[in-house]
Enzyme design. Sequence first.
Site, PDB file in Angstrom:
ATOM      1  N   THR A  82      28.877  -0.085   8.129  1.00 45.70           N
ATOM      2  CA  THR A  82      28.133  -0.549   9.303  1.00 45.70           C
ATOM      3  C   THR A  82      27.755   0.696  10.100  1.00 45.70           C
ATOM      4  O   THR A  82      28.628   1.496  10.419  1.00 45.70           O
ATOM      5  CB  THR A  82      28.972  -1.479  10.201  1.00 45.70           C
ATOM      6  OG1 THR A  82      30.166  -0.812  10.588  1.00 45.70           O
ATOM      7  CG2 THR A  82      29.338  -2.771   9.486  1.00 45.70           C
ATOM      8  N   GLY A  83      26.483   0.837  10.373  1.00 50.81           N
ATOM      9  CA  GLY A  83      26.067   2.059  11.048  1.00 50.81           C
ATOM     10  C   GLY A  83      26.402   2.079  12.526  1.00 50.81           C
ATOM     11  O   GLY A  83      25.703   2.717  13.287  1.00 50.81           O
ATOM     12  N   GLN A 131      28.093   4.864   1.749  1.00 49.05           N
ATOM     13  CA  GLN A 131      26.936   3.979   1.541  1.00 49.05           C
ATOM     14  C   GLN A 131      25.641   4.788   1.634  1.00 49.05           C
ATOM     15  O   GLN A 131      25.446   5.569   2.571  1.00 49.05           O
ATOM     16  CB  GLN A 131      26.949   2.861   2.585  1.00 49.05           C
ATOM     17  CG  GLN A 131      25.766   1.904   2.489  1.00 49.05           C
ATOM     18  CD  GLN A 131      24.650   2.266   3.450  1.00 49.05           C
ATOM     19  OE1 GLN A 131      24.884   2.894   4.475  1.00 49.05           O
ATOM     20  NE2 GLN A 131      23.421   1.882   3.116  1.00 49.05           N
ATOM     21  N   HIS A 282      23.841  -9.062   3.455  1.00 51.43           N
ATOM     22  CA  HIS A 282      23.888  -8.123   4.572  1.00 51.43           C
ATOM     23  C   HIS A 282      24.447  -8.806   5.842  1.00 51.43           C
ATOM     24  O   HIS A 282      24.030  -8.525   6.953  1.00 51.43           O
ATOM     25  CB  HIS A 282      22.480  -7.591   4.847  1.00 51.43           C
ATOM     26  CG  HIS A 282      22.411  -6.149   5.264  1.00 51.43           C
ATOM     27  ND1 HIS A 282      21.963  -5.146   4.439  1.00 51.43           N
ATOM     28  CD2 HIS A 282      22.723  -5.532   6.434  1.00 51.43           C
ATOM     29  CE1 HIS A 282      21.989  -3.988   5.086  1.00 51.43           C
ATOM     30  NE2 HIS A 282      22.458  -4.198   6.307  1.00 51.43           N
ATOM     31  N   ARG A 337      31.751  -7.305  10.288  1.00 53.83           N
ATOM     32  CA  ARG A 337      31.884  -7.462  11.738  1.00 53.83           C
ATOM     33  C   ARG A 337      33.332  -7.517  12.219  1.00 53.83           C
ATOM     34  O   ARG A 337      33.651  -6.975  13.277  1.00 53.83           O
ATOM     35  CB  ARG A 337      31.161  -8.723  12.197  1.00 53.83           C
ATOM     36  CG  ARG A 337      29.633  -8.645  12.060  1.00 53.83           C
ATOM     37  CD  ARG A 337      29.029  -9.957  12.479  1.00 53.83           C
ATOM     38  NE  ARG A 337      27.585 -10.042  12.352  1.00 53.83           N
ATOM     39  CZ  ARG A 337      26.935 -10.279  11.205  1.00 53.83           C
ATOM     40  NH1 ARG A 337      27.606 -10.413  10.070  1.00 53.83           N
ATOM     41  NH2 ARG A 337      25.627 -10.379  11.206  1.00 53.83           N
TER      42      ARG A 337
HETATM   43  C1  LIG Z   1      26.424  -3.900  12.997  1.00 52.48           C
HETATM   44  C2  LIG Z   1      26.221  -3.877  11.520  1.00 52.48           C
HETATM   45  C3  LIG Z   1      25.659  -2.755  10.934  1.00 52.48           C
HETATM   46  C4  LIG Z   1      25.482  -2.728   9.543  1.00 52.48           C
HETATM   47  N1  LIG Z   1      24.974  -1.593   8.967  1.00 52.48           N
HETATM   48  C5  LIG Z   1      24.876  -1.536   7.621  1.00 52.48           C
HETATM   49  C6  LIG Z   1      24.441  -0.340   6.989  1.00 52.48           C
HETATM   50  O1  LIG Z   1      24.142   0.656   7.647  1.00 52.48           O
HETATM   51  N2  LIG Z   1      24.367  -0.339   5.628  1.00 52.48           N
HETATM   52  C7  LIG Z   1      24.694  -1.438   4.869  1.00 52.48           C
HETATM   53  O2  LIG Z   1      24.632  -1.388   3.640  1.00 52.48           O
HETATM   54  N3  LIG Z   1      25.128  -2.575   5.447  1.00 52.48           N
HETATM   55  C8  LIG Z   1      25.217  -2.639   6.801  1.00 52.48           C
HETATM   56  N4  LIG Z   1      25.679  -3.791   7.378  1.00 52.48           N
HETATM   57  C9  LIG Z   1      26.063  -4.937   6.528  1.00 52.48           C
HETATM   58  C10 LIG Z   1      27.528  -4.846   6.144  1.00 52.48           C
HETATM   59  O3  LIG Z   1      27.772  -3.783   5.269  1.00 52.48           O
HETATM   60  C11 LIG Z   1      28.010  -6.124   5.450  1.00 52.48           C
HETATM   61  O4  LIG Z   1      27.171  -6.418   4.367  1.00 52.48           O
HETATM   62  C12 LIG Z   1      28.067  -7.333   6.387  1.00 52.48           C
HETATM   63  O5  LIG Z   1      28.419  -6.959   7.685  1.00 52.48           O
HETATM   64  C13 LIG Z   1      29.079  -8.337   5.843  1.00 52.48           C
HETATM   65  O6  LIG Z   1      29.101  -9.485   6.606  1.00 52.48           O
HETATM   66  P1  LIG Z   1      30.172  -9.778   7.789  1.00 52.48           P
HETATM   67  O7  LIG Z   1      29.766  -8.910   8.943  1.00 52.48           O
HETATM   68  O8  LIG Z   1      29.953 -11.208   8.061  1.00 52.48           O
HETATM   69  O9  LIG Z   1      31.537  -9.434   7.254  1.00 52.48           O
HETATM   70  C14 LIG Z   1      25.858  -3.842   8.767  1.00 52.48           C
HETATM   71  C15 LIG Z   1      26.431  -4.960   9.366  1.00 52.48           C
HETATM   72  C16 LIG Z   1      26.622  -4.993  10.730  1.00 52.48           C
HETATM   73  C17 LIG Z   1      27.270  -6.206  11.346  1.00 52.48           C
END
Ligand SMILES: Cc1cc2nc3c(=O)[nH]c(=O)nc-3n(C[C@H](O)[C@H](O)[C@H](O)COP(=O)(O)O)c2cc1C
Length: 387
Positions: A82-83, A131, A282, A337
């Site tokens: 998560t960025g 990632q 995502h 999250r």
């Molecule tokens: C705030 C936020 C930022 C995210 N940034 C990225 C990212 O930079 N690269 C990526 O592959 N997935 C990103 N994701 C997706 C997460 O890797 C993941 O797939 C997703 O959060 C899983 O679902 P959950 O939040 O319900 O556990 C992000 C998710 C969130 C909530």
Amino acid sequence: MDPLLGAYDVADLRELARRRLPKGVFEFLDRGNGEEAALVENRAAFERYKFIPHQLVDTSRRSLEVTLFGKRHKMPIAIAPTGSAGLAWYEGEIELARAAAKAGIPFTLATGSMTALEKVAEQAGGTLWFQVYMWPDRAASHRLVERAKAAGYQAIVVTVDTPVPPGREYNMRNGMTVPFRFTRKNVTDVMMHPRWLGGVLARYLATTGFPRYENYPTEVKARITALPMGRSMMTTDSLTWEDLRALRKLWPHALMVKGILRPQDAAAAADCGADAVIVSNHGGRAVDSTPAPIDVLPGVVEAVGSRLSVLVDSGFRRGADVVKGLALGAQAVLIGRATLYGTAVAGEAGAARAIEIYRDEIDRMLALIGCPDIGALGPDYVVPARG
Ligand SMILES: Cc1cc2nc3c(=O)[nH]c(=O)nc-3n(C[C@H](O)[C@H](O)[C@H](O)COP(=O)(O)O)c2cc1C
């Protein structure tokens, strides 16, 4: 400090994070995309599978340990990229990675993190995955992957479901940008959250300046202008399987492809030499209105389960959800999250609390459904709900 932080489940951590963070930052962490149909569907889908417990099974010596890419881990969860952990807490990526290392689970650092990948590797330890968002300039991306290799990352996760920045209107409404810039819109929001202002933003301003994407090439970092959070100018819509083959040649360790929802794409990833796919939408933040990953997981496992590892994420808020994911064929579940909420509440201690909640819930669920060994989970433990 109360070691439980007053949080008994992930929903409690979410509520504590909501109070602590400016609205703009909280919504960036918490929300989905578009009508947020995928976000809702991700949660609803879990109730389409019900446990069917085995009774009178000795589960007194159960363990949660799993092996991924030849390495043993304490639990079947990993931290998703998560960025934004660095916006939840000052250098939140390091805090979250430390919590993961202590819990014996992998941590994935995002390309778009606010802390440089080398710094996280130096200060956190543990199993680190990196990632990759491929940039329009492939050579620059390959240099980034080389940096991850030099810093000791053990796997790369190539995210393929975001060819263009998702249009998240709430970030624009909230005036939240990266690099963070004070605007008339967000100043009131930030002022009303003095703990974040003092504990996060002021610490950045006193050290490295406004939070920005620290993994980006220096020349890009220097000319980056403020964009709504999550709207990096560095996405690319020309990525193909050829790019994956090129990465395969470059990267000698485990390579995962994240954002797969179709069995055919999983097979193509296997053909390119990937070691794993991550079935994911995502967290409902890319294409709105997709099936929940848990629903397409069995089809992907059936198609490629014998060729590579299948991991899953999106919407797993309870240990029970994780156990269902494993029963439906995943080898591990990524958590996005929930551990961000924890990080926002208390840095490393908060992230550790989130992980502990999953550990307790998974452990309890194994006993309740009569599963003596997490590796024995399979379709025998769940039945489709009657429609
Ligand atoms: C705030 C936020 C930022 C995210 N940034 C990225 C990212 O930079 N690269 C990526 O592959 N997935 C990103 N994701 C997706 C997460 O890797 C993941 O797939 C997703 O959060 C899983 O679902 P959950 O939040 O319900 O556990 C992000 C998710 C969130 C909530």
